[in-house]
Design a protein around this motif. Structure first.
Motif, short mmCIF file in Angstrom:
data_model
loop_
_atom_site.label_atom_id
_atom_site.label_comp_id
_atom_site.label_asym_id
_atom_site.label_seq_id
_atom_site.Cartn_x
_atom_site.Cartn_y
_atom_site.Cartn_z
N ALA A 48 0.81 -1.21 0.00
CA ALA A 48 0.00 0.00 0.00
C ALA A 48 0.85 1.27 0.00
N ASN A 49 2.17 1.10 -0.13
CA ASN A 49 3.08 2.24 -0.15
C ASN A 49 2.96 3.10 1.11
N LEU A 50 2.84 2.43 2.25
CA LEU A 50 2.67 3.15 3.51
C LEU A 50 3.89 3.10 4.42
N VAL A 51 4.83 2.22 4.13
CA VAL A 51 5.97 2.07 5.04
C VAL A 51 6.72 3.39 5.20
N GLU A 52 7.00 4.04 4.08
CA GLU A 52 7.77 5.28 4.17
C GLU A 52 7.01 6.38 4.90
N LYS A 53 5.68 6.40 4.76
CA LYS A 53 4.90 7.42 5.48
C LYS A 53 5.05 7.26 6.99
N ILE A 54 5.30 6.04 7.43
CA ILE A 54 5.46 5.78 8.86
C ILE A 54 6.90 5.95 9.31
N PRO A 57 8.97 10.13 9.27
CA PRO A 57 9.09 11.03 10.43
C PRO A 57 10.15 10.56 11.43
N LEU A 58 10.30 9.25 11.58
CA LEU A 58 11.32 8.73 12.50
C LEU A 58 12.72 9.03 11.97
N THR A 59 12.91 8.79 10.68
CA THR A 59 14.22 9.06 10.07
C THR A 59 14.56 10.55 10.15
N ALA A 60 13.60 11.40 9.86
CA ALA A 60 13.84 12.84 9.91
C ALA A 60 14.21 13.31 11.31
N ALA A 61 13.67 12.62 12.32
CA ALA A 61 13.97 12.99 13.71
C ALA A 61 15.23 12.32 14.23
N GLY A 62 15.86 11.47 13.40
CA GLY A 62 17.08 10.80 13.82
C GLY A 62 16.86 9.68 14.81
N LEU A 63 15.67 9.09 14.80
CA LEU A 63 15.36 8.01 15.73
C LEU A 63 15.70 6.66 15.10
N ALA A 64 16.38 5.81 15.84
CA ALA A 64 16.74 4.47 15.36
C ALA A 64 15.56 3.52 15.52
N PHE A 65 15.35 2.67 14.52
CA PHE A 65 14.28 1.68 14.63
C PHE A 65 14.73 0.37 14.00
N VAL A 66 14.19 -0.71 14.55
CA VAL A 66 14.46 -2.07 14.07
C VAL A 66 13.15 -2.63 13.55
N PRO A 67 13.05 -2.91 12.25
CA PRO A 67 11.76 -3.39 11.72
C PRO A 67 11.55 -4.88 11.98
N GLY A 91 18.09 -4.19 22.08
CA GLY A 91 18.06 -3.15 23.10
C GLY A 91 17.00 -2.09 22.86
N CYS A 92 15.88 -2.48 22.32
CA CYS A 92 14.80 -1.51 22.06
C CYS A 92 14.12 -1.12 23.38
N ASP A 93 13.71 0.14 23.45
CA ASP A 93 13.07 0.62 24.67
C ASP A 93 11.67 1.15 24.44
N VAL A 94 11.14 1.02 23.23
CA VAL A 94 9.76 1.36 22.93
C VAL A 94 9.33 0.52 21.73
N VAL A 95 8.06 0.18 21.66
CA VAL A 95 7.54 -0.65 20.57
C VAL A 95 6.43 0.12 19.86
N VAL A 96 6.54 0.18 18.53
CA VAL A 96 5.51 0.79 17.70
C VAL A 96 4.89 -0.30 16.84
N GLY A 97 3.58 -0.43 16.88
CA GLY A 97 2.87 -1.38 16.02
C GLY A 97 2.09 -0.62 14.97
N ALA A 98 2.35 -0.91 13.70
CA ALA A 98 1.70 -0.19 12.60
C ALA A 98 1.07 -1.18 11.64
N GLY A 99 -0.22 -1.00 11.36
CA GLY A 99 -0.93 -1.88 10.44
C GLY A 99 -2.29 -2.24 10.98
N GLY A 100 -2.71 -3.47 10.69
CA GLY A 100 -3.98 -3.97 11.18
C GLY A 100 -3.85 -4.55 12.57
#
Length: 390
Positions: A48-54, A57-67, A91-100
């Protein structure tokens, strides 16, 4: 309301709603003092071409994420264990769930397991989680499960071929970000299945034995919004007004579910997912009018109110006539959005019905919430009616 009624409500999730609200994701991570994110992604987001929309903002803010994107439509307990292991290992300290709902359920369970230890199977049931998990943020991209505001994570138990939930107040997400623009690319079938799932949450909460004044507010507004906007959203996915109303209806349905619980439709849908991998929303949709017909004798006045909310009955109609009008209104809604009318159309074999009934009756909380307490023979009869379309 019954003056002797008592109830307990826990709705701790902070909600950000509106077009463009996904851009608040970095700030929400910061509010939770997060520095490295486990990002649980629905695989459908890429199509659905939604991954980059999510992630943008994280990349622009310099936040590291593990998919983590190995999420099935009907996730097994194993996926929660794998996601939790990745969160701990990285060593993740927050979890984001995106999708259904599946992605959000995996995210909620992974966050819990990261601090509680053990395996997801250890926590099936109610009240088995002993401490808070990692902070969580949910980003629904479907308008259906309401998982962004509930205390439940539901999984396939491959050992028993059934679905079961981890239920704990510790699973309530810290934050939910609902951006209607993330839902406009949903295919019609997904829109239909998830939309009826949300409608079922609201309707079953409204007729639940645990229904109360607060849950009724959520449930009736959800019924009203979804019954009026699901057809337009399926007909034209770019209809942002319909998409916004559906996402709000899904949220309110989730709030109703969290407050009053669901009933027999959900209990009977679980073995259809566990044994035959029928998508949860589709299973709910096909079963819903048949279970309504079974239940209406118990609370006809409540079902009449559903008919009023759906604009399917005049004010002066009797309770029984109104209840029957509600059933017919749901059948029409299903037809309008392309939902099959029978279990036979889903390929459910008649010989599996007794086993499905046995499994359904083990889904204790929804069965106990149901306004009419079913016997095994009655559950079998409802399945048979749904199989044949009578």
């Amino acid at each position: 309301m019954n003056a002797s009624q008592s109830f307990r409500i826990s709705l701790p999730t902070r909600i950000l709603f509106g077009v463009g609200s996904i851009n608040d994701l970095p700030r929400s991570v910061g509010d939770l003092l997060g520095a490295k994110i486990l990002l649980v992604l629905d695989p459908g987001l890429a199509a659905a071409n939604l991954v980059e929309k999510i992630t943008a903002p994280l990349t622009a803010a310099g936040l590291a994420f593990v998919p983590f994107d190995r999420v099935d439509p009907e996730p097994s307990l194993r996926l929660a264990d794998e996601a939790a292991a990745l969160a701990v290992g990285e060593g993740c300290d927050v979890v984001v769930g995106a999708g259904g709902g599946s992605a959000m359920d995996v995210a909620k369970a992974a966050a819990m397991l990261a601090t509680n230890g053990g395996a997801a199977e250890d926590y099936l049931g109610l009240g088995k989680v002993k401490r808070p998990g990692l902070p969580t943020i949910m980003v629904p991209t479907t308008a259906g499960t309401g998982a962004e505001v509930t205390f439940t994570a539901v999984f396939i138990n491959e050992k028993t071929q059934s679905k079961g939930g981890i239920n704990s107040d510790f699973l309530y997400p810290n934050t939910a970000i609902l951006d209607p623009s993330l839902t406009v690319s949903l295919p019609k079938t997904v829109t239909a299945y998830t939309g009826i799932d949300a409608f079922t949450h609201a309707l079953e909460a409204f007729v639940s034995v645990q229904a109360n004044a607060v849950s009724d507010l959520y449930a009736l507004e959800a019924i009203t919004l979804i019954s009026r906007c699901l057809g337009p959203a399926c007909a034209n996915g770019r209809n942002l007004e319909a998409r916004s109303s559906m996402l709000l209806g899904s949220l309110l349905g989730g709030q109703a579910l969290a407050t009053a619980g669901v009933g027999l439709v959900h209990a009977m849908a679980y073995p259809m997912g566990g044994m035959h991998r029928i998508p949860h929303g589709l299973a709910n949709a096909v079963l819903l009018p048949y279970v309504m017909d079974y239940n209406l004798v118990a609370v006809p006045d409540r079902f009449r109110t559903v008919a009023w909310a759906m604009e399917a009955a005049p004010p002066q109609i009797s309770a029984r006539e109104g209840a029957e009008a509600a059933v017919q209104a749901v059948r029409r809604l299903n037809r309008d959005i392309g939902i099959p009318s029978t279990l036979a159309a889903l390929g459910i074999p008649a010989e599996d019905i007794p086993k499905m009934a046995d499994i359904a009756l083990t889904v204790t909380r929804p069965v106990e919430n149901n306004p009419r307490r079913p016997t095994r023979d009655e559950v079998i009869a409802v399945y048979q009616q749904a199989l044949a379309g009578v």
